[in-house]
Design a protein around this motif. Structure first.
Motif, PDB file in Angstrom:
ATOM      1  N   TYR A  17       0.524  -1.131  -0.158  1.00 59.06           N
ATOM      2  CA  TYR A  17      -0.012  -0.086  -0.012  1.00 59.06           C
ATOM      3  C   TYR A  17       0.985   1.087   0.087  1.00 59.06           C
ATOM      4  O   TYR A  17       0.511   2.087  -0.907  1.00 59.06           O
ATOM      5  CB  TYR A  17      -0.967  -0.181   1.240  1.00 59.06           C
ATOM      6  CG  TYR A  17      -1.732   1.124   1.291  1.00 59.06           C
ATOM      7  CD1 TYR A  17      -3.284   1.014   0.298  1.00 59.06           C
ATOM      8  CD2 TYR A  17      -1.804   2.164   1.977  1.00 59.06           C
ATOM      9  CE1 TYR A  17      -4.153   1.834   0.450  1.00 59.06           C
ATOM     10  CE2 TYR A  17      -2.784   3.001   2.335  1.00 59.06           C
ATOM     11  CZ  TYR A  17      -4.061   3.040   1.550  1.00 59.06           C
ATOM     12  OH  TYR A  17      -4.709   4.165   1.547  1.00 59.06           O
ATOM     13  N   ARG A  18       1.642   1.059   1.008  1.00 59.98           N
ATOM     14  CA  ARG A  18       2.868   2.453   0.913  1.00 59.98           C
ATOM     15  C   ARG A  18       3.412   2.726  -0.253  1.00 59.98           C
ATOM     16  O   ARG A  18       3.827   3.878  -0.895  1.00 59.98           O
ATOM     17  CB  ARG A  18       3.708   2.387   2.207  1.00 59.98           C
ATOM     18  CG  ARG A  18       2.800   2.534   3.519  1.00 59.98           C
ATOM     19  CD  ARG A  18       3.779   2.361   4.716  1.00 59.98           C
ATOM     20  NE  ARG A  18       4.665   3.299   4.764  1.00 59.98           N
ATOM     21  CZ  ARG A  18       5.902   3.491   5.492  1.00 59.98           C
ATOM     22  NH1 ARG A  18       5.968   2.640   6.157  1.00 59.98           N
ATOM     23  NH2 ARG A  18       6.531   4.414   5.364  1.00 59.98           N
ATOM     24  N   ARG A  22       3.460   5.889  -2.843  1.00 61.51           N
ATOM     25  CA  ARG A  22       4.520   6.455  -3.299  1.00 61.51           C
ATOM     26  C   ARG A  22       4.728   6.484  -4.888  1.00 61.51           C
ATOM     27  O   ARG A  22       5.321   7.677  -5.272  1.00 61.51           O
ATOM     28  CB  ARG A  22       6.082   5.806  -2.656  1.00 61.51           C
ATOM     29  CG  ARG A  22       6.132   6.167  -1.205  1.00 61.51           C
ATOM     30  CD  ARG A  22       7.353   5.715  -0.854  1.00 61.51           C
ATOM     31  NE  ARG A  22       7.373   5.445   0.609  1.00 61.51           N
ATOM     32  CZ  ARG A  22       7.351   4.621   1.357  1.00 61.51           C
ATOM     33  NH1 ARG A  22       7.589   3.205   0.854  1.00 61.51           N
ATOM     34  NH2 ARG A  22       7.182   4.382   2.624  1.00 61.51           N
ATOM     35  N   CYS A  23       4.262   5.576  -5.530  1.00 60.30           N
ATOM     36  CA  CYS A  23       4.578   5.510  -6.890  1.00 60.30           C
ATOM     37  C   CYS A  23       3.486   6.561  -7.536  1.00 60.30           C
ATOM     38  O   CYS A  23       3.851   7.076  -8.368  1.00 60.30           O
ATOM     39  CB  CYS A  23       4.137   4.039  -7.531  1.00 60.30           C
ATOM     40  SG  CYS A  23       5.329   2.854  -7.334  1.00 60.30           S
ATOM     41  N   CYS A  24       2.430   6.849  -7.006  1.00 62.96           N
ATOM     42  CA  CYS A  24       1.578   7.781  -7.407  1.00 62.96           C
ATOM     43  C   CYS A  24       2.075   9.205  -7.455  1.00 62.96           C
ATOM     44  O   CYS A  24       1.482   9.999  -8.301  1.00 62.96           O
ATOM     45  CB  CYS A  24       0.351   7.876  -6.629  1.00 62.96           C
ATOM     46  SG  CYS A  24      -1.097   6.621  -6.871  1.00 62.96           S
ATOM     47  N   ARG A  25       2.935   9.531  -6.610  1.00 59.93           N
ATOM     48  CA  ARG A  25       3.602  10.800  -6.464  1.00 59.93           C
ATOM     49  C   ARG A  25       4.386  11.001  -7.994  1.00 59.93           C
ATOM     50  O   ARG A  25       4.519  12.337  -8.241  1.00 59.93           O
ATOM     51  CB  ARG A  25       4.662  10.780  -5.468  1.00 59.93           C
ATOM     52  CG  ARG A  25       3.983  10.853  -4.076  1.00 59.93           C
ATOM     53  CD  ARG A  25       4.939  11.262  -3.177  1.00 59.93           C
ATOM     54  NE  ARG A  25       4.548  10.556  -1.641  1.00 59.93           N
ATOM     55  CZ  ARG A  25       5.107  10.172  -0.879  1.00 59.93           C
ATOM     56  NH1 ARG A  25       6.528  10.131  -0.864  1.00 59.93           N
ATOM     57  NH2 ARG A  25       4.550   9.884   0.445  1.00 59.93           N
ATOM     58  N   GLN A  26       4.574   9.959  -8.596  1.00 60.35           N
ATOM     59  CA  GLN A  26       5.491  10.065  -9.827  1.00 60.35           C
ATOM     60  C   GLN A  26       4.719  10.337 -11.215  1.00 60.35           C
ATOM     61  O   GLN A  26       5.274  10.580 -12.314  1.00 60.35           O
ATOM     62  CB  GLN A  26       6.220   8.976 -10.190  1.00 60.35           C
ATOM     63  CG  GLN A  26       7.304   8.690  -9.023  1.00 60.35           C
ATOM     64  CD  GLN A  26       8.335   7.217  -9.198  1.00 60.35           C
ATOM     65  OE1 GLN A  26       8.120   6.903 -10.250  1.00 60.35           O
ATOM     66  NE2 GLN A  26       8.529   6.670  -8.271  1.00 60.35           N
ATOM     67  N   LEU A  27       3.610  10.156 -11.071  1.00 57.42           N
ATOM     68  CA  LEU A  27       2.448  10.512 -12.022  1.00 57.42           C
ATOM     69  C   LEU A  27       2.404  11.977 -12.495  1.00 57.42           C
ATOM     70  O   LEU A  27       2.391  12.672 -11.442  1.00 57.42           O
ATOM     71  CB  LEU A  27       1.101   9.980 -11.823  1.00 57.42           C
ATOM     72  CG  LEU A  27       0.961   8.448 -11.702  1.00 57.42           C
ATOM     73  CD1 LEU A  27      -0.331   8.200 -11.087  1.00 57.42           C
ATOM     74  CD2 LEU A  27       1.118   7.924 -12.989  1.00 57.42           C
ATOM     75  N   ALA A  39      -8.206   4.089  -6.600  1.00 59.47           N
ATOM     76  CA  ALA A  39      -7.984   2.884  -7.151  1.00 59.47           C
ATOM     77  C   ALA A  39      -7.333   1.865  -6.399  1.00 59.47           C
ATOM     78  O   ALA A  39      -7.774   0.640  -6.097  1.00 59.47           O
ATOM     79  CB  ALA A  39      -7.310   2.746  -8.430  1.00 59.47           C
ATOM     80  N   ILE A  40      -6.235   2.319  -5.701  1.00 59.83           N
ATOM     81  CA  ILE A  40      -5.289   1.749  -4.592  1.00 59.83           C
ATOM     82  C   ILE A  40      -6.191   1.516  -3.434  1.00 59.83           C
ATOM     83  O   ILE A  40      -6.206   0.213  -3.053  1.00 59.83           O
ATOM     84  CB  ILE A  40      -3.957   2.236  -4.324  1.00 59.83           C
ATOM     85  CG1 ILE A  40      -3.204   2.459  -5.707  1.00 59.83           C
ATOM     86  CG2 ILE A  40      -3.281   1.934  -3.177  1.00 59.83           C
ATOM     87  CD1 ILE A  40      -2.015   3.457  -5.515  1.00 59.83           C
ATOM     88  N   ARG A  41      -6.625   2.366  -3.035  1.00 58.57           N
ATOM     89  CA  ARG A  41      -7.573   2.248  -1.611  1.00 58.57           C
ATOM     90  C   ARG A  41      -8.715   1.389  -1.882  1.00 58.57           C
ATOM     91  O   ARG A  41      -8.738   0.396  -1.119  1.00 58.57           O
ATOM     92  CB  ARG A  41      -8.075   3.623  -1.423  1.00 58.57           C
ATOM     93  CG  ARG A  41      -8.639   3.961   0.021  1.00 58.57           C
ATOM     94  CD  ARG A  41      -9.172   5.091   0.355  1.00 58.57           C
ATOM     95  NE  ARG A  41      -7.752   5.913   0.463  1.00 58.57           N
ATOM     96  CZ  ARG A  41      -7.667   7.086  -0.528  1.00 58.57           C
ATOM     97  NH1 ARG A  41      -8.696   7.310  -1.319  1.00 58.57           N
ATOM     98  NH2 ARG A  41      -6.640   7.909  -0.162  1.00 58.57           N
ATOM     99  N   ALA A  67       1.912  -1.304 -11.383  1.00 54.47           N
ATOM    100  CA  ALA A  67       2.207  -0.096 -10.951  1.00 54.47           C
ATOM    101  C   ALA A  67       3.418   0.207 -11.937  1.00 54.47           C
ATOM    102  O   ALA A  67       3.466   1.368 -12.420  1.00 54.47           O
ATOM    103  CB  ALA A  67       2.574   0.050  -9.736  1.00 54.47           C
ATOM    104  N   GLU A  68       4.260  -0.728 -12.136  1.00 51.99           N
ATOM    105  CA  GLU A  68       5.502  -0.310 -13.016  1.00 51.99           C
ATOM    106  C   GLU A  68       4.911  -0.045 -14.562  1.00 51.99           C
ATOM    107  O   GLU A  68       5.317   0.930 -15.192  1.00 51.99           O
ATOM    108  CB  GLU A  68       6.256  -1.529 -13.217  1.00 51.99           C
ATOM    109  CG  GLU A  68       7.159  -1.830 -11.858  1.00 51.99           C
ATOM    110  CD  GLU A  68       7.999  -3.099 -11.861  1.00 51.99           C
ATOM    111  OE1 GLU A  68       8.007  -3.686 -12.852  1.00 51.99           O
ATOM    112  OE2 GLU A  68       8.487  -3.241 -10.834  1.00 51.99           O
ATOM    113  N   TRP A  69       4.004  -0.869 -14.859  1.00 49.40           N
ATOM    114  CA  TRP A  69       3.517  -0.464 -16.254  1.00 49.40           C
ATOM    115  C   TRP A  69       2.621   0.797 -16.377  1.00 49.40           C
ATOM    116  O   TRP A  69       3.113   1.579 -17.547  1.00 49.40           O
ATOM    117  CB  TRP A  69       2.436  -1.543 -16.622  1.00 49.40           C
ATOM    118  CG  TRP A  69       1.556  -1.409 -17.748  1.00 49.40           C
ATOM    119  CD1 TRP A  69       2.076  -1.784 -19.127  1.00 49.40           C
ATOM    120  CD2 TRP A  69       0.556  -0.896 -18.428  1.00 49.40           C
ATOM    121  NE1 TRP A  69       1.575  -1.663 -20.078  1.00 49.40           N
ATOM    122  CE2 TRP A  69       0.553  -0.879 -19.748  1.00 49.40           C
ATOM    123  CE3 TRP A  69      -0.512  -0.185 -17.643  1.00 49.40           C
ATOM    124  CZ2 TRP A  69      -0.651  -0.535 -20.288  1.00 49.40           C
ATOM    125  CZ3 TRP A  69      -1.554   0.422 -18.153  1.00 49.40           C
ATOM    126  CH2 TRP A  69      -1.540   0.273 -19.610  1.00 49.40           C
TER     127      TRP A  69
END
Length: 77
Positions: A17-18, A22-27, A39-41, A67-69
């Motif tokens: 989850y964490r 963190r990956c979302c911050r890169q969008l 969507a993650i939640r 997430a990588e994709w």
């Protein structure tokens, strides 16, 4: 020993989850970040009662690959 190449080892659902948040911050845009955070939640809530360790590892592996994709899709423009 940590994996090579900056790979992340995720063993628990909380770590997943964490990592995904963190990956979302890169969008690139705030709207995308909010969409994927939601969507993650939702995914976390829908799988919170899972108790089979094998199934949990499959879910974790699939979520990290997805997430990588997504990050590759939006950041390679």
């Amino acid at each position: 020993m940590a994996p090579a190449g900056g790979a992340v080892v995720i063993l628990t659902s909380v770590q997943l989850y964490r990592h995904l948040l963190r990956c979302c911050r890169q969008l690139p845009t705030a709207a995308m970040q909010q969409h994927y955070k939601h969507a993650i939640r939702q995914g976390y809530n829908s799988h919170c009662d899972e108790d089979d360790p094998g199934r949990i590892q499959v879910i974790i592996q699939r979520a990290v690959e997805d997430a990588e994709w997504i990050l590759n899709k939006y950041t390679k423009k």
